[in-house]
Design a protein around this motif. Sequence first.
Motif, PDB file in Angstrom:
ATOM      1  N   GLY A  48       0.835  -1.214   0.000  1.00 11.29           N
ATOM      2  CA  GLY A  48       0.000   0.000   0.000  1.00 11.29           C
ATOM      3  C   GLY A  48       0.867   1.259   0.000  1.00 11.29           C
ATOM      4  O   GLY A  48       0.789   2.081  -0.921  1.00 11.29           O
ATOM      5  N   PRO A  49       1.715   1.420   1.032  1.00  8.61           N
ATOM      6  CA  PRO A  49       2.607   2.588   1.048  1.00  8.61           C
ATOM      7  C   PRO A  49       3.516   2.675  -0.183  1.00  8.61           C
ATOM      8  O   PRO A  49       3.793   3.783  -0.656  1.00  8.61           O
ATOM      9  CB  PRO A  49       3.432   2.367   2.320  1.00  8.61           C
ATOM     10  N   LEU A  50       3.964   1.533  -0.708  1.00  7.85           N
ATOM     11  CA  LEU A  50       4.795   1.567  -1.917  1.00  7.85           C
ATOM     12  C   LEU A  50       3.998   2.105  -3.108  1.00  7.85           C
ATOM     13  O   LEU A  50       4.485   2.947  -3.866  1.00  7.85           O
ATOM     14  CB  LEU A  50       5.302   0.158  -2.246  1.00  7.85           C
ATOM     15  N   ALA A  51       2.777   1.625  -3.256  1.00  4.54           N
ATOM     16  CA  ALA A  51       1.935   2.093  -4.364  1.00  4.54           C
ATOM     17  C   ALA A  51       1.728   3.608  -4.248  1.00  4.54           C
ATOM     18  O   ALA A  51       1.816   4.333  -5.242  1.00  4.54           O
ATOM     19  CB  ALA A  51       0.588   1.369  -4.364  1.00  4.54           C
ATOM     20  N   ILE A  52       1.489   4.084  -3.017  1.00  2.87           N
ATOM     21  CA  ILE A  52       1.295   5.524  -2.808  1.00  2.87           C
ATOM     22  C   ILE A  52       2.564   6.285  -3.192  1.00  2.87           C
ATOM     23  O   ILE A  52       2.512   7.338  -3.840  1.00  2.87           O
ATOM     24  CB  ILE A  52       0.909   5.808  -1.336  1.00  2.87           C
ATOM     25  N   ASN A  53       3.708   5.727  -2.840  1.00  4.51           N
ATOM     26  CA  ASN A  53       4.984   6.356  -3.189  1.00  4.51           C
ATOM     27  C   ASN A  53       5.138   6.465  -4.719  1.00  4.51           C
ATOM     28  O   ASN A  53       5.511   7.523  -5.237  1.00  4.51           O
ATOM     29  CB  ASN A  53       6.124   5.528  -2.583  1.00  4.51           C
ATOM     30  N   TYR A  54       4.802   5.398  -5.419  1.00  2.00           N
ATOM     31  CA  TYR A  54       4.941   5.425  -6.888  1.00  2.00           C
ATOM     32  C   TYR A  54       3.972   6.431  -7.523  1.00  2.00           C
ATOM     33  O   TYR A  54       4.352   7.200  -8.396  1.00  2.00           O
ATOM     34  CB  TYR A  54       4.709   4.032  -7.483  1.00  2.00           C
ATOM     35  N   VAL A 293      -4.863   5.339   4.157  1.00  2.00           N
ATOM     36  CA  VAL A 293      -6.048   6.054   3.688  1.00  2.00           C
ATOM     37  C   VAL A 293      -5.804   7.558   3.540  1.00  2.00           C
ATOM     38  O   VAL A 293      -6.012   8.125   2.459  1.00  2.00           O
ATOM     39  CB  VAL A 293      -7.258   5.777   4.615  1.00  2.00           C
ATOM     40  N   SER A 294      -5.301   8.212   4.602  1.00  2.00           N
ATOM     41  CA  SER A 294      -5.149   9.663   4.498  1.00  2.00           C
ATOM     42  C   SER A 294      -3.978  10.019   3.569  1.00  2.00           C
ATOM     43  O   SER A 294      -4.029  11.018   2.850  1.00  2.00           O
ATOM     44  CB  SER A 294      -4.976  10.285   5.880  1.00  2.00           C
ATOM     45  N   GLN A 295      -2.940   9.174   3.559  1.00  2.00           N
ATOM     46  CA  GLN A 295      -1.806   9.421   2.667  1.00  2.00           C
ATOM     47  C   GLN A 295      -2.240   9.392   1.205  1.00  2.00           C
ATOM     48  O   GLN A 295      -1.791  10.189   0.390  1.00  2.00           O
ATOM     49  CB  GLN A 295      -0.707   8.373   2.894  1.00  2.00           C
ATOM     50  N   MET A 296      -3.139   8.420   0.912  1.00  2.00           N
ATOM     51  CA  MET A 296      -3.598   8.317  -0.479  1.00  2.00           C
ATOM     52  C   MET A 296      -4.460   9.531  -0.845  1.00  2.00           C
ATOM     53  O   MET A 296      -4.417  10.006  -1.977  1.00  2.00           O
ATOM     54  CB  MET A 296      -4.396   7.014  -0.668  1.00  2.00           C
ATOM     55  N   SER A 297      -5.235  10.015   0.126  1.00  2.00           N
ATOM     56  CA  SER A 297      -6.100  11.158  -0.205  1.00  2.00           C
ATOM     57  C   SER A 297      -5.267  12.436  -0.378  1.00  2.00           C
ATOM     58  O   SER A 297      -5.659  13.354  -1.090  1.00  2.00           O
ATOM     59  CB  SER A 297      -7.199  11.313   0.852  1.00  2.00           C
ATOM     60  N   ASP A 298      -4.081  12.471   0.261  1.00  2.00           N
ATOM     61  CA  ASP A 298      -3.231  13.667   0.165  1.00  2.00           C
ATOM     62  C   ASP A 298      -2.391  13.716  -1.105  1.00  2.00           C
ATOM     63  O   ASP A 298      -1.895  14.780  -1.480  1.00  2.00           O
ATOM     64  CB  ASP A 298      -2.253  13.706   1.351  1.00  2.00           C
ATOM     65  N   VAL A 299      -2.210  12.557  -1.743  1.00  2.00           N
ATOM     66  CA  VAL A 299      -1.190  12.447  -2.776  1.00  2.00           C
ATOM     67  C   VAL A 299      -1.490  13.331  -3.996  1.00  2.00           C
ATOM     68  O   VAL A 299      -0.579  13.839  -4.638  1.00  2.00           O
ATOM     69  CB  VAL A 299      -0.982  10.944  -3.140  1.00  2.00           C
ATOM     70  N   SER A 300      -2.785  13.564  -4.260  1.00  2.00           N
ATOM     71  CA  SER A 300      -3.149  14.343  -5.450  1.00  2.00           C
ATOM     72  C   SER A 300      -2.641  15.785  -5.408  1.00  2.00           C
ATOM     73  O   SER A 300      -2.469  16.418  -6.446  1.00  2.00           O
ATOM     74  CB  SER A 300      -4.670  14.351  -5.644  1.00  2.00           C
ATOM     75  N   LYS A 301      -2.398  16.284  -4.182  1.00  2.00           N
ATOM     76  CA  LYS A 301      -1.859  17.647  -4.034  1.00  2.00           C
ATOM     77  C   LYS A 301      -0.550  17.816  -4.800  1.00  2.00           C
ATOM     78  O   LYS A 301      -0.205  18.936  -5.207  1.00  2.00           O
ATOM     79  CB  LYS A 301      -1.567  17.935  -2.561  1.00  2.00           C
ATOM     80  N   LEU A 302       0.176  16.733  -4.953  1.00  2.00           N
ATOM     81  CA  LEU A 302       1.496  16.809  -5.598  1.00  2.00           C
ATOM     82  C   LEU A 302       1.407  17.256  -7.058  1.00  2.00           C
ATOM     83  O   LEU A 302       2.380  17.738  -7.623  1.00  2.00           O
ATOM     84  CB  LEU A 302       2.211  15.456  -5.504  1.00  2.00           C
ATOM     85  N   LEU A 303       0.221  17.088  -7.647  1.00  2.00           N
ATOM     86  CA  LEU A 303       0.030  17.535  -9.036  1.00  2.00           C
ATOM     87  C   LEU A 303       0.147  19.049  -9.155  1.00  2.00           C
ATOM     88  O   LEU A 303       0.346  19.588 -10.237  1.00  2.00           O
ATOM     89  CB  LEU A 303      -1.362  17.115  -9.533  1.00  2.00           C
ATOM     90  N   ARG A 311       9.327  20.388  -5.887  1.00  2.00           N
ATOM     91  CA  ARG A 311       9.288  19.000  -6.378  1.00  2.00           C
ATOM     92  C   ARG A 311      10.361  18.157  -5.719  1.00  2.00           C
ATOM     93  O   ARG A 311      10.120  17.024  -5.289  1.00  2.00           O
ATOM     94  CB  ARG A 311       9.474  18.972  -7.906  1.00  2.00           C
ATOM     95  N   HIS A 312      11.551  18.727  -5.634  1.00  2.79           N
ATOM     96  CA  HIS A 312      12.669  18.025  -5.032  1.00  2.79           C
ATOM     97  C   HIS A 312      12.352  17.689  -3.568  1.00  2.79           C
ATOM     98  O   HIS A 312      12.530  16.547  -3.116  1.00  2.79           O
ATOM     99  CB  HIS A 312      13.922  18.897  -5.147  1.00  2.79           C
ATOM    100  N   ALA A 313      11.869  18.681  -2.850  1.00  7.90           N
ATOM    101  CA  ALA A 313      11.531  18.477  -1.436  1.00  7.90           C
ATOM    102  C   ALA A 313      10.434  17.418  -1.295  1.00  7.90           C
ATOM    103  O   ALA A 313      10.479  16.564  -0.399  1.00  7.90           O
ATOM    104  CB  ALA A 313      11.080  19.793  -0.816  1.00  7.90           C
ATOM    105  N   ALA A 314       9.463  17.446  -2.203  1.00  4.30           N
ATOM    106  CA  ALA A 314       8.351  16.488  -2.121  1.00  4.30           C
ATOM    107  C   ALA A 314       8.832  15.061  -2.366  1.00  4.30           C
ATOM    108  O   ALA A 314       8.377  14.119  -1.716  1.00  4.30           O
ATOM    109  CB  ALA A 314       7.268  16.868  -3.129  1.00  4.30           C
ATOM    110  N   LEU A 318       8.542  11.993   0.235  1.00  4.66           N
ATOM    111  CA  LEU A 318       7.885  10.715  -0.108  1.00  4.66           C
ATOM    112  C   LEU A 318       8.757   9.536   0.290  1.00  4.66           C
ATOM    113  O   LEU A 318       8.289   8.553   0.869  1.00  4.66           O
ATOM    114  CB  LEU A 318       7.625  10.639  -1.614  1.00  4.66           C
ATOM    115  N   ASP A 319      10.039   9.629  -0.033  1.00 11.00           N
ATOM    116  CA  ASP A 319      10.939   8.512   0.259  1.00 11.00           C
ATOM    117  C   ASP A 319      11.176   8.344   1.752  1.00 11.00           C
ATOM    118  O   ASP A 319      11.255   7.221   2.251  1.00 11.00           O
ATOM    119  CB  ASP A 319      12.266   8.689  -0.492  1.00 11.00           C
TER     120      ASP A 319
END
Length: 369
Positions: A48-54, A293-303, A311-314, A318-319
């Motif tokens: 799960g966390p790996l998929a979110i990272n990708y 759950v909350s990590q996945m909902s936050d990920v779209s902000k990166l767009l 971008r570099h900081a983000a 993530l890692d």
Amino acid sequence: MKFIYFSFFIIFDLTLSSTTTLSDLNLDTQVLAQPVIEENWEELLVAGPLAINYIGNLMILASKCDFSLTSSSPSHVYEHIKYPNSFRMTLAQIASEIYNAFMNAHTTIERIQSSTKQIPQHLKIILKLLKSAAPSIIQVMLPKTLDTIERIPKDVANSANIIIKKYESSTALLQEVIEALADSYGVNNSVLMNMNVLVNATKELNKMQQQWSEIARYLSILTIRVETSRQTVFYELMDTINNIISMNIQLNAADRYFFVSKMLDAIIKIEQDANLLYIIAKTYYDVSSAYIVSQMSDVSKLLLLQTDDERHAAMIQLDETLLFTSAEISQIVLEQKQQYQQRNQEIQDEYKQFIQQMMFENLTASIGK
Ligand SMILES: *[C@@H]1O[C@H](CO)[C@@H](O)[C@H](O)[C@H]1NC(C)=O
Ligand SMILES: *[C@@H]1O[C@H](CO)[C@@H](O)[C@H](O)[C@H]1NC(C)=O
Ligand SMILES: *[C@@H]1O[C@H](CO)[C@@H](O)[C@H](O)[C@H]1NC(C)=O
């Protein structure tokens, strides 16, 4: 070009993943197999966390520049991709479908966790009935209690299968995007990077689907276990109980001892199966609540990132999150595995004590005569 064929091979290979159906199950071999908590549960949970990272990485890349997916054949219609004009929108679609699957899984696993937790109490009721209730009460309550237990895994099995389907459809979307990228841009380097990450994300989603295949398998095992004890031991006991009622006599200590000893093995195994499901559900729920759950909902902000510094900081963030999360999951699984083994032993000890106590009572009853 080699790379593309290689990744397609992986993707198509993934679609062959197994989903277990009831008819595949042979209880004896299933039970001999190592429970997943002893095997690769940690690897499956980290997916799960790996998929979110990708997905997060893809979003960071896409925040820099958007492009369209243009098929080489103008009449091509995408089956899953809703916004072929924008890779960014397509990523948002992917994130939203995956979030949806994660949320569904989250609420279902919560139900599995709380309902399997009740099973030991129902089993104790069965023993109590056999040990001390009047035959007429056993006649009514024993089938009712078994029904209640059987309904627990049956009620959630359907939800588990729906989640498996959701993962299948997310995977199909990712595959279509990978194919569309290859079709639109060939071996263009920047696109290749996206494809590479998408392939990795797909592998992790497939592992999440495997989690649910395992959960569905254990739900089936538990259902079959209750069903089997109903068909064997239970009918035999019910015949005797019905006879006793029709003859209007009472159960003595020896009868009760006989009943309990007849059902005891089945009860121990049902409680152990329920314990395994509960532990699996608990680890999944704990990981899902804290790291998915909350990590996945936050990920779209990166767009929406604007500068390369952001971008570099983000990416670093993530890692770091992934590293920390993996270590935490490792610890959770280790603890829960110990809990599982310890509880399994306790279950055996508790019931052994119970039957010894009954034997003692039978003995004192016969001495008292
Ligand atoms: C490579 O792909 C990018 C989109 O990521 C596109 O903007 C660019 O024009 C492509 N270059 C070539 C040579 O096709
Ligand atoms: C994909 O995953 C492999 C490990 O499974 C890793 O070595 C590789 O760096 C990943 N690629 C990308 C682009 O994330
Ligand atoms: C229970 O007591 C009866 C005598 O009342 C005896 O025949 C029987 O073997 C006893 N059962 C056990 C398991 O001790």
